[in-house]
Design an enzyme around this catalytic site. Structure first.
Site, PDB file in Angstrom:
ATOM      1  CE  LYS A 224     -27.185  14.362  25.598  1.00  0.00           C
ATOM      2  NZ  LYS A 224     -26.508  12.832  25.346  1.00  0.00           N
TER       3      LYS A 224
ATOM      4  CE1 TYR B 248     -22.251  15.772  25.841  1.00  0.00           C
ATOM      5  CE2 TYR B 248     -22.677  17.224  24.395  1.00  0.00           C
ATOM      6  CZ  TYR B 248     -22.666  16.139  25.140  1.00  0.00           C
ATOM      7  OH  TYR B 248     -24.399  15.584  25.063  1.00  0.00           O
TER       8      TYR B 248
ATOM      9  CG  PHE C 248     -18.522   8.861  20.861  1.00  0.00           C
ATOM     10  CD1 PHE C 248     -19.474  10.343  21.202  1.00  0.00           C
ATOM     11  CD2 PHE C 248     -18.185   8.229  21.881  1.00  0.00           C
ATOM     12  CE1 PHE C 248     -18.281  10.530  23.132  1.00  0.00           C
ATOM     13  CE2 PHE C 248     -18.188   8.296  22.904  1.00  0.00           C
ATOM     14  CZ  PHE C 248     -18.437   9.587  23.042  1.00  0.00           C
TER      15      PHE C 248
ATOM     16  NE  ARG D  77     -24.432  10.977  35.480  1.00  0.00           N
ATOM     17  CZ  ARG D  77     -23.666  10.658  34.159  1.00  0.00           C
ATOM     18  NH1 ARG D  77     -23.557  11.883  33.297  1.00  0.00           N
ATOM     19  NH2 ARG D  77     -23.008   9.722  33.535  1.00  0.00           N
TER      20      ARG D  77
ATOM     21  CB  THR E 127     -24.150   6.796  29.095  1.00  0.00           C
ATOM     22  OG1 THR E 127     -23.841   7.650  30.066  1.00  0.00           O
ATOM     23  CG2 THR E 127     -23.697   7.609  27.378  1.00  0.00           C
TER      24      THR E 127
ATOM     25  NE  ARG F  57     -29.672   8.938  29.136  1.00  0.00           N
ATOM     26  CZ  ARG F  57     -27.917   9.845  29.736  1.00  0.00           C
ATOM     27  NH1 ARG F  57     -27.294   8.513  30.505  1.00  0.00           N
ATOM     28  NH2 ARG F  57     -27.434  10.768  29.439  1.00  0.00           N
TER      29      ARG F  57
ATOM     30  CG  ASN G 248     -28.112  10.043  26.058  1.00  0.00           C
ATOM     31  OD1 ASN G 248     -27.584  10.918  25.019  1.00  0.00           O
ATOM     32  ND2 ASN G 248     -26.944   9.529  25.751  1.00  0.00           N
TER      33      ASN G 248
ATOM     34  CG  HIS H 255     -25.576  16.860  29.219  1.00  0.00           C
ATOM     35  ND1 HIS H 255     -24.516  15.993  29.723  1.00  0.00           N
ATOM     36  CD2 HIS H 255     -25.262  17.472  30.408  1.00  0.00           C
ATOM     37  CE1 HIS H 255     -23.280  17.035  30.158  1.00  0.00           C
ATOM     38  NE2 HIS H 255     -23.722  17.989  31.314  1.00  0.00           N
TER      39      HIS H 255
ATOM     40  CD  GLU I 147     -21.134  19.185  32.538  1.00  0.00           C
ATOM     41  OE1 GLU I 147     -22.211  19.257  32.795  1.00  0.00           O
ATOM     42  OE2 GLU I 147     -20.274  18.565  32.132  1.00  0.00           O
TER      43      GLU I 147
END
Ligand code: DAT
Ligand code: MG
Length: 150
Positions: A9, A49, A57, A85, A91, A102, A112, A115, A126
């Site tokens: 990100k 998203y 949020f 993951r 998250t 993270r 964070n 993704h 995606e």
């Protein structure tokens, strides 16, 4: 072999953590099948998203994810969705275990760093948002048999 979509990100790019994060994912044995630096616009953010549209949020998430360049990647390997993951961590970065990306580099749910698709079905949806079929490269590495048996 399973594929997943990873986004490093805008905070990862701004903080100069792209290399360290990719090193962790490569280090697990995952293979880079596609990668590009790009900016997300609002339409793309809504598409990616879509499950979060309308949540409290969401406006902050869109403004953050469109705030600067990010790195989009397709990673390939054994159980890639779950492995990515687990390597990312929780998250909410404040609760992410040390040793995760993270947990080692972030402290806030809204910053964070990374993704990763949450299921094989999400990954397929995606990946198609960010990459054309021709952008994804299939290749063999001589190290593959040293990473996954059989
Ligand atoms: P993940 O990115 O771990 O898959 P998610 O899909 O539930 O998490 O949410 C997508 C992103 O939205 C997440 O990385 C950060 C942001 N987000 C989620 N829940 C949030 C919350 N309660 N407050 C602020 N940002 C949140
Ligand atoms: Mg998610």
């Amino acid at each position: 072999m399973e594929r997943t979509l990873v986004l490093l990100k805008p905070d990862a790019v701004q903080r100069g953590l792209v290399g360290q994060i990719i090193a962790r994912l490569e280090g697990r044995g995952l293979k880079i099948a596609a990668m590009r630096l790009m900016e997300m616009d609002e339409a793309l953010a809504h598409r990616h998203y879509e499950a979060h549209v309308g949540k409290g949020f969401f406006p902050g998430l869109v403004s953050f994810i469109t705030s600067g360049p990010l790195v989009a990647m397709v990673l390939e390997g054994k159980d890639t969705v779950a492995v990515v993951r687990a390597t990312m961590g929780d998250t909410n970065a404040a609760k992410a275990a040390p040793g995760t990306i993270r947990g080692d580099f972030a402290i806030d749910i809204g910053r964070n760093l990374i993704h990763g698709s949450d299921s094989v079905e999400s990954a397929q949806r995606e990946i198609a948002i960010f990459f054309k079929d021709g952008d994804i490269v299939s290749y063999r590495r001589d190290t593959d048999p040293w990473i996954v048996e059989g």
